[in-house]
Scaffold this motif. Structure first.
Motif, PDB file in Angstrom:
ATOM      1  N   LEU A 149       1.008  -1.180  -0.032  1.00 40.71           N
ATOM      2  CA  LEU A 149      -0.140  -0.338   0.241  1.00 40.71           C
ATOM      3  C   LEU A 149       0.866   0.756   0.139  1.00 40.71           C
ATOM      4  CD1 LEU A 149      -3.032  -0.495   2.539  1.00 40.71           C
ATOM      5  CD2 LEU A 149      -2.807   0.124  -0.117  1.00 40.71           C
ATOM      6  N   LYS A 150       2.364   1.210   0.834  1.00 33.05           N
ATOM      7  CA  LYS A 150       2.912   2.335   0.959  1.00 33.05           C
ATOM      8  C   LYS A 150       3.653   2.727  -0.595  1.00 33.05           C
ATOM      9  CE  LYS A 150       3.745   1.139   5.594  1.00 33.05           C
ATOM     10  NZ  LYS A 150       4.912   1.033   6.642  1.00 33.05           N
ATOM     11  N   ASP A 151       3.954   1.479  -1.613  1.00 29.50           N
ATOM     12  CA  ASP A 151       4.939   1.676  -2.403  1.00 29.50           C
ATOM     13  C   ASP A 151       4.249   2.126  -3.555  1.00 29.50           C
ATOM     14  OD1 ASP A 151       7.133   1.252  -3.909  1.00 29.50           O
ATOM     15  OD2 ASP A 151       7.619  -0.067  -3.074  1.00 29.50           O
ATOM     16  N   TYR A 175      10.226  -7.654  -0.521  1.00 26.83           N
ATOM     17  CA  TYR A 175      10.179  -7.918   0.645  1.00 26.83           C
ATOM     18  C   TYR A 175       9.971  -9.252   1.186  1.00 26.83           C
ATOM     19  CZ  TYR A 175       7.897  -3.152  -0.384  1.00 26.83           C
ATOM     20  OH  TYR A 175       7.852  -1.665  -1.509  1.00 26.83           O
ATOM     21  N   LEU A 176      10.431  -9.201   2.498  1.00 21.82           N
ATOM     22  CA  LEU A 176      10.592 -10.618   2.729  1.00 21.82           C
ATOM     23  C   LEU A 176       9.614 -10.654   3.993  1.00 21.82           C
ATOM     24  CD1 LEU A 176      14.368 -11.236   2.445  1.00 21.82           C
ATOM     25  CD2 LEU A 176      12.836 -11.935   0.329  1.00 21.82           C
ATOM     26  N   SER A 177       8.877 -11.661   3.660  1.00 23.65           N
ATOM     27  CA  SER A 177       7.820 -12.007   5.705  1.00 23.65           C
ATOM     28  C   SER A 177       8.219 -13.446   5.855  1.00 23.65           C
ATOM     29  CB  SER A 177       6.889 -11.236   5.652  1.00 23.65           C
ATOM     30  OG  SER A 177       6.038 -11.534   6.659  1.00 23.65           O
ATOM     31  N   GLY A 178       7.528 -14.356   6.869  1.00 22.18           N
ATOM     32  CA  GLY A 178       7.566 -15.576   6.434  1.00 22.18           C
ATOM     33  C   GLY A 178       8.670 -15.901   7.962  1.00 22.18           C
ATOM     34  N   PHE A 179       9.018 -14.901   8.670  1.00 18.65           N
ATOM     35  CA  PHE A 179      10.227 -15.413   9.707  1.00 18.65           C
ATOM     36  C   PHE A 179       9.415 -14.564  11.410  1.00 18.65           C
ATOM     37  CE2 PHE A 179      11.436 -12.289   7.002  1.00 18.65           C
ATOM     38  CZ  PHE A 179      12.140 -11.279   7.522  1.00 18.65           C
ATOM     39  N   TYR A 180      10.520 -14.747  12.355  1.00 22.23           N
ATOM     40  CA  TYR A 180      10.097 -14.130  12.981  1.00 22.23           C
ATOM     41  C   TYR A 180      10.959 -12.811  13.279  1.00 22.23           C
ATOM     42  CZ  TYR A 180       7.635 -18.555  14.343  1.00 22.23           C
ATOM     43  OH  TYR A 180       6.673 -19.641  13.827  1.00 22.23           O
ATOM     44  N   GLU A 181      10.665 -11.977  13.930  1.00 20.15           N
ATOM     45  CA  GLU A 181      11.775 -10.760  14.922  1.00 20.15           C
ATOM     46  C   GLU A 181      13.302 -11.459  15.199  1.00 20.15           C
ATOM     47  OE1 GLU A 181      11.284  -6.677  17.170  1.00 20.15           O
ATOM     48  OE2 GLU A 181      10.327  -8.526  17.312  1.00 20.15           O
ATOM     49  N   LEU A 196      -3.429  -7.240  -4.799  1.00 16.87           N
ATOM     50  CA  LEU A 196      -3.279  -5.688  -4.973  1.00 16.87           C
ATOM     51  C   LEU A 196      -2.008  -5.423  -5.634  1.00 16.87           C
ATOM     52  CD1 LEU A 196      -3.998  -3.569  -2.722  1.00 16.87           C
ATOM     53  CD2 LEU A 196      -1.891  -4.290  -1.111  1.00 16.87           C
ATOM     54  N   ALA A 197      -0.859  -5.539  -5.861  1.00 13.01           N
ATOM     55  CA  ALA A 197      -0.077  -4.577  -6.428  1.00 13.01           C
ATOM     56  C   ALA A 197      -0.537  -4.802  -8.341  1.00 13.01           C
ATOM     57  CB  ALA A 197       1.084  -5.940  -6.362  1.00 13.01           C
ATOM     58  N   SER A 198      -1.015  -5.412  -8.791  1.00 13.12           N
ATOM     59  CA  SER A 198      -1.858  -5.291  -9.802  1.00 13.12           C
ATOM     60  C   SER A 198      -2.950  -4.302  -9.522  1.00 13.12           C
ATOM     61  CB  SER A 198      -2.469  -6.278 -10.460  1.00 13.12           C
ATOM     62  OG  SER A 198      -3.092  -6.659 -12.043  1.00 13.12           O
ATOM     63  N   MET A 199      -3.665  -4.609  -8.893  1.00  9.13           N
ATOM     64  CA  MET A 199      -5.028  -3.294  -8.733  1.00  9.13           C
ATOM     65  C   MET A 199      -3.771  -1.951  -8.357  1.00  9.13           C
ATOM     66  SD  MET A 199      -7.299  -5.051  -5.664  1.00  9.13           S
ATOM     67  CE  MET A 199      -8.882  -6.225  -6.082  1.00  9.13           C
ATOM     68  N   LYS A 200      -2.389  -2.086  -7.646  1.00  7.00           N
ATOM     69  CA  LYS A 200      -2.412  -0.246  -7.930  1.00  7.00           C
ATOM     70  C   LYS A 200      -1.424   0.308  -8.381  1.00  7.00           C
ATOM     71  CE  LYS A 200      -0.915   1.027  -4.218  1.00  7.00           C
ATOM     72  NZ  LYS A 200       0.724   1.769  -3.665  1.00  7.00           N
ATOM     73  N   GLY A 201      -1.154  -0.782  -9.740  1.00  8.84           N
ATOM     74  CA  GLY A 201      -1.065  -0.413 -11.674  1.00  8.84           C
ATOM     75  C   GLY A 201       0.817  -0.934 -11.990  1.00  8.84           C
TER      76      GLY A 201
END
Length: 277
Positions: free
Chosen positions: A137-139, A238-244, A159-164
């Protein structure tokens, strides 16, 4: 002949990360449908494939950090849509993006994503998906080429597609996720998204301005060199799927590949981080 299913109803404390681990371990035993509930998960397997002795040996059930109990029930038939509809509520991210099922009423938001998650991961309820939505959303995605690696339901690609963003590619190694993403892409009229079944071996020779990878720590560490090679100069990942607590090792790996830490989000001890090439 109507198949007979065995249903396991798990109560899990605390819910995360135990529920995710339990789903992964049961999936290896042939369980093919899961429903997340307020108390834990429901897991279903065709009776002919069910071996209760193997379920009892699932390692997380013996983990002292979690309290897990369950009951078992036999079903002549299972209405999967009805099962997840009972537990799937719409979510709203930053008052801008709604993720909902077809039977939920539409709210006036800038981005309205309609999905039927079925077995696939990525409804927006999980902390990692929620944070990845926040990053997107920020990018500025306009006219940028985007890869959603480990796409699950396809919600991030959508969502990326919806953002153009264009073109957008969505890849998942799981056949169910691949098929579910195809359905959800069509449901949201995102004709610019190409969906593929596979893994990082598909990527050499390709190029992306933005890569989104919500998978898990070990796969990320293994595949980051491939992702980096596919990123354009000044590209974002952007990476996720892991802990702090895993953020330092992820950051060290990324920096060794020439990626610079930009920012990160934390939610329920999960992390979603942005790096720039």
């Amino acid at each position: 002949m109507t198949p007979v299913y065995i249903g396991y109803f798990f109560k899990v404390e605390p819910l995360q990360p135990a529920s995710d681990i339990l789903i992964a371990e049961l999936g290896e035993l042939g369980f093919d449908s899961f429903v997340e509930t307020e108390e834990g998960i429901e897991a279903y397997i065709i009776k002919d494939q069910h071996q209760e002795a193997l379920v009892k040996e699932v390692s997380i059930l013996e983990n002292e950090n979690f309290k897990i109990s369950y009951t078992i029930q036999e079903f002549e038939q299972v209405n999967w849509n009805e099962e997840w509809e009972k537990n799937f509520s719409p979510i709203l991210v930053d008052d801008v993006c709604q993720v909902r099922a077809p039977f939920h009423p539409k709210k006036e938001t800038e981005y309205d994503i309609v999905i039927e998650p079925k077995m696939s991961f990525g409804t927006g309820h999980h902390a990692t998906t929620h944070m990845m939505i926040q990053h997107i959303l920020k990018d500025d995605m306009r006219e940028k080429s985007v890869l959603d690696m480990g796409c699950g339901t396809g919600v991030l690609a959508i969502l990326a597609s919806m953002k153009g963003a264009t073109p957008v590619e969505a890849i998942d190694i799981d056949n169910w996720c691949y098929l579910n993403t195809l359905e959800n892409v069509e449901r949201n009229n995102c004709s610019t998204i190409k969906v593929e079944e596979g893994e990082a071996s598909l990527l050499p020779g390709r190029s992306y301005d933005i890569i989104i990878a919500n998978i898990n720590r070990n796969i990320l560490l293994n595949d980051l060199p491939v992702y980096t090679d596919c990123l354009t100069e000044n590209g974002e990942i952007y990476l996720s799927g892991f802990y702090e607590e895993d953020l330092p090792i992820i950051t060290e790996k990324c920096e060794s590949l020439g990626l610079k830490l930009d920012n990160h989000l934390v939610r329920e001890n999960w992390v979603a981080v942005k790096f720039v090439k």
